[in-house]
Design an enzyme around this catalytic site. Structure first.
Site, short mmCIF file in Angstrom:
data_model
loop_
_atom_site.label_atom_id
_atom_site.label_comp_id
_atom_site.label_asym_id
_atom_site.label_seq_id
_atom_site.Cartn_x
_atom_site.Cartn_y
_atom_site.Cartn_z
N CYS A 123 -20.33 62.11 36.13
CA CYS A 123 -20.43 62.99 37.30
C CYS A 123 -19.04 63.41 37.76
O CYS A 123 -18.13 62.60 37.86
CB CYS A 123 -21.17 62.27 38.43
SG CYS A 123 -21.48 63.38 39.83
N CYS B 91 -18.58 65.03 40.72
CA CYS B 91 -18.61 65.32 42.16
C CYS B 91 -17.53 64.54 42.89
O CYS B 91 -16.89 63.66 42.35
CB CYS B 91 -19.99 65.03 42.74
SG CYS B 91 -20.22 63.33 43.25
N CYS C 173 -18.78 60.34 43.96
CA CYS C 173 -18.97 59.21 43.06
C CYS C 173 -17.65 58.52 42.76
O CYS C 173 -16.66 59.17 42.44
CB CYS C 173 -19.62 59.68 41.75
SG CYS C 173 -21.33 60.15 41.96
ZN LIG Z 1 -21.38 62.29 41.72
#
Ligand SMILES: [Zn+2]
Ligand SMILES: [Zn+2]
Length: 332
Positions: free
Chosen positions: A194, A196, A199
């Protein structure tokens, strides 16, 4: 009088990468011999300010108005003398994808006006040489970005996975002494990367590694007093070790949330290999957390080489599950 100064070059990099270099005017001092300085906001209609440097000609201040910005395709700016008809110069860059991963850059300037007669000769010779010099420098910089083989995540880079589900294993935080320990009492699913901003990831990873377990199957067996919620008001509340910062798990409290019933874990906290990485999500969000846009094509190319499909949200499978969840909620 009207004249066009026309130059072009083929760059072995996607238009996306060439554009990212061209669009980042704050970095021009690092590489651009023609426009070594350009400041301001790159918004259509706004003026930017800098200098134009051409060998054998005086360095001149530059304060053009941006007239066209089409991401990854076209950039134009216009310089004009206040007296109508005297001097007008539209400087532009067109990026054409050739279809084999390279980009044809057209770097031109259209000149018009009565003053042009006096200056066209040096513009056409010395100016042309300076434009070509910028093209070569842009090519070198973009090709350098495009040829990078970025480190993604130690697990992804090593490419060795376990076919086991991690059920029965224990996650440990990064503390050398008295680590937080969490037992995983159910199978682990959907291991993925991920990009983002929420995280957690270890320092040597570009993307985070996350998987899910059915909720209610994580058991804190040691160091529970060191666990703290990171941002309580997020939909997925992450619990981290307050000493080392490792995120141990994330939980969903909202029963209507599409991920209710799942707990999120970081499989790298278990000793040994992780399950196969199914996909990389939210890749474009890397830009929001400081990755240079010019690196993104190489990052995606690397994911592709590693056999990891990549998306700018979740995988299509999970996006469809979320969409269906919304439909179900609306009906209930
Ligand atoms: Zn994430
Ligand atoms: Zn710790």
């Amino acid at each position: 009088m009207e004249e066009t100064l026309d130059t072009e070059i083929t760059i072995e990099a996607p238009a996306h990468t060439v554009w990212a270099v061209l669009d980042n005017i704050a970095r021009y001092p690092d590489w651009n011999p023609l426009v070594p300085e350009l400041r301001g906001r790159t918004t259509v209609g706004k003026q930017v300010e800098g200098v134009l440097t051409r060998e054998g000609m005086p360095t001149v201040p530059l304060k053009p108005t941006l007239t066209a910005i089409v991401g990854a395709r076209e950039l134009r700016w216009l310089s004009e003398r206040p007296t109508p008809g005297e001097f007008r110069a539209e400087h532009y860059f067109l990026l054409e994808e050739t279809g084999n991963g390279s980009t044809r850059l057209i770097h031109n300037e259209d000149f018009a006006g009565t003053f042009l007669e006096q200056v066209w000769e040096p513009i056409n010779t010395l100016g042309r040489a300076a434009y070509e010099k910028m093209n070569v420098a842009l090519k070198a910089r973009a090709e350098n970005y495009a040829s990078e083989i970025p480190a993604i995540h130690p697990t992804a880079d090593a490419g060795s996975y376990t076919s086991e589900s991690l059920e029965g294993k224990t996650m440990r935080c990064g503390c050398a002494i008295a680590p937080v320990e969490v037992a995983i009492n159910a199978p682990v699913y959907h291991n993925h990367l991920c990009g983002c901003s929420k995280c957690w990831k270890p320092e040597n990873a570009l993307l985070a590694m996350i998987a899910v377990v059915p909720a209610g199957n994580l058991e804190v067996i040691d160091g529970g007093e060191k666990l703290e919620a990171v941002e309580k008001d997020l939909k997925i509340v992450r619990y981290a070790c307050r000493d080392c910062g490792s995120h141990m798990f994330g939980q969903v409290e909202d029963v209507d949330h599409h991920f209710f019933g799942l707990d999120f874990i970081h499989p790298e906290l278990v000793d040994g290999p992780a399950p196969r990485l199914e996909f990389a999500g939210f890749v474009s969000s890397l830009v929001e957390t400081g990755t240079e846009p010019a690196r993104m094509s190489a990052i995606r190319a690397r994911l592709s080489d590693l056999g990891i499909p990549f998306y700018d949200a979740f995988s299509p499978e999970i996006m469809d599950i979320i969409a269906w969840h919304k439909v179900k909620l609306a009906k209930s």
